[in-house]
Design an enzyme around this catalytic site. Structure first.
Site, short mmCIF file in Angstrom:
data_model
loop_
_atom_site.label_atom_id
_atom_site.label_comp_id
_atom_site.label_asym_id
_atom_site.label_seq_id
_atom_site.Cartn_x
_atom_site.Cartn_y
_atom_site.Cartn_z
N GLY A 43 30.49 71.03 103.93
CA GLY A 43 29.11 70.57 104.01
C GLY A 43 28.96 69.10 103.65
N GLY A 45 25.96 67.54 103.52
CA GLY A 45 24.55 67.31 103.20
C GLY A 45 24.49 66.42 101.97
N PHE A 46 23.32 66.38 101.32
CA PHE A 46 23.18 65.56 100.11
C PHE A 46 24.23 65.95 99.07
CE2 PHE A 46 18.48 65.49 101.29
CZ PHE A 46 18.55 64.24 101.86
N GLU A 203 3.63 71.02 106.05
CA GLU A 203 3.93 69.71 106.63
C GLU A 203 3.95 69.80 108.17
OE1 GLU A 203 6.76 66.93 104.06
OE2 GLU A 203 7.83 68.41 105.23
#
Ligand SMILES: Cc1cc2nc3c(=O)[nH]c(=O)nc-3n(C[C@H](O)[C@H](O)[C@H](O)COP(=O)(O)OP(=O)(O)OC[C@H]3O[C@@H](n4cnc5c(N)ncnc54)[C@H](O)[C@@H]3O)c2cc1C
Length: 308
Positions: A43, A45-46, A203
């Protein structure tokens, strides 16, 4: 044995007496004389990238595996879904992020299973990758709570592909609505349902309403912007349930100001290719988005947990 992207793979893991695993074919990855340990990170990601960066000066080889070739800034996915931003504005190739980190390599592959005793990672294409240390940072995926078949008609918002799919559905529906003579079909084309009133759903619903009214008013002279409907369906009695009740009320007020219909206490009972059914009735809609929940990405669930 197949090899992927120049990264050495091994199907026969080797260990030293002390339990340290030495990838047999690490010659392609690093100088074999260094005999450095290999950290495999699933991964980019962050979380995964933070770990890679943290290991920049460590005497280890780092292999980052991701099934996508890009890192994505997920908080702005809703902007891509509603045509506010292009995909390239929020996604960057993982290789370019790590280009300057000499001890890191990137591998485009899907990790499918972990053999903990042998410290081997199984990849989707049949290859295997040895590791000394494994970091699972595979993030989360949409959770359909036992109704995985709904995924076909209710698109989640977890990656760039999802965002582009929602955008295509929305804009395609407006195009078709412009020349649809049947009132009922036209109404369905101009209706979008967002299932789930958490941060993503709130959102997204607001942004779809904005998009619908703005695009339709500017570019679709045969459609009345007032005919565009965005319906947010939430099972709980308020949106943004993790937040303070006053914030939930304010979010609902602002959504309604944007033209979103907020239906609270309304569980969805069915999703099909014409819309959704709820406890409170049927909603025909060309676009249905799923923002109802997430669960750990598939592989994370497959890794045995050490609860000690
Ligand atoms: C629409 C949306 C809006 C958000 N808004 C906010 C916000 O405003 N503020 C905030 O703080 N947070 C927000 N978040 C949450 C935040 O984006 C996540 O918490 C964060 O991205 C998690 O990072 P991660 O590294 O754990 O996982 P991810 O960023 O999901 O990265 C996981 C990576 O693992 C890869 N992967 C998964 N499984 C495999 C596998 N089997 N093999 C190979 N690769 C795999 C994926 O491709 C992905 O690149 C939002 C999330 C979403 C979806």
């Amino acid at each position: 044995m197949k090899r992927a992207a120049g990264i050495p793979l091994s199907s026969t893991p080797a260990t030293t007496g002390g339990g340290t695993k030495i990838p047999r074919d690490s010659v392609q990855l690093t100088d074999p004389k260094l005999k450095r340990k290999r950290v495999v990170i699933i991964g980019a990601g962050f979380a995964g990238l933070q770990v890679v960066r943290g290991l920049a000066r460590a005497p280890v080889d780092v292999v980052v595996i991701d099934r996508e070739n890009h890192h994505v800034f997920q908080p702005l996915l809703y902007q891509v879904a509603t045509a506010g931003l292009s995909a390239t504005s929020i996604a960057v190739p993982i290789r370019s992020v790590l280009r300057k980190q000499s001890n890191a390599r990137v591998l485009l592959a899907e990790a499918t299973a972990v053999d903990l005793p042998n410290r081997t990672l199984q990849l989707g294409d049949g290859d295997q990758l040895d590791y000394d240390y494994l970091v699972v940072a595979a993030g989360a995926e949409s959770h359909y709570f036992g109704r995985d078949e709904w995924a076909e008609n209710a698109t989640g918002l977890k990656n760039v592909r999802d965002a582009l799919s929602i955008r295509e559905q929305l804009l395609g529906a407006f195009e078709r609505a412009e020349r649809e003579p049947d009132d009922r079909k036209r109404a369905a084309l101009l209706t979008a349902v967002v299932i789930g009133g958490g941060p993503t759903g709130v959102e997204l619903a607001g942004a779809i309403s904005d998009l619908g009214r703005e695009v339709v008013a500017r570019e679709c002279p045969r459609i009345d912007p007032e005919d565009v409907r965005v319906i947010l369906v939430e099972m709980a009695e308020r949106v943004l349930t993790p937040f303070d009740a006053r914030l939930s009320a304010e979010a609902k007020r602002q959504l309604e100001e944007l033209g979103v219909e907020v239906r609270l206490g309304t569980p969805v009972t069915e999703v099909d290719d014409h819309g959704v059914s709820t406890d409170a009735g049927r909603i025909d809609a060309a676009t249905v988005c799923w923002a109802s929940g997430v669960k750990p990405a598939g592989l994370t669930g497959a890794v045995p947990r050490d609860r000690s």
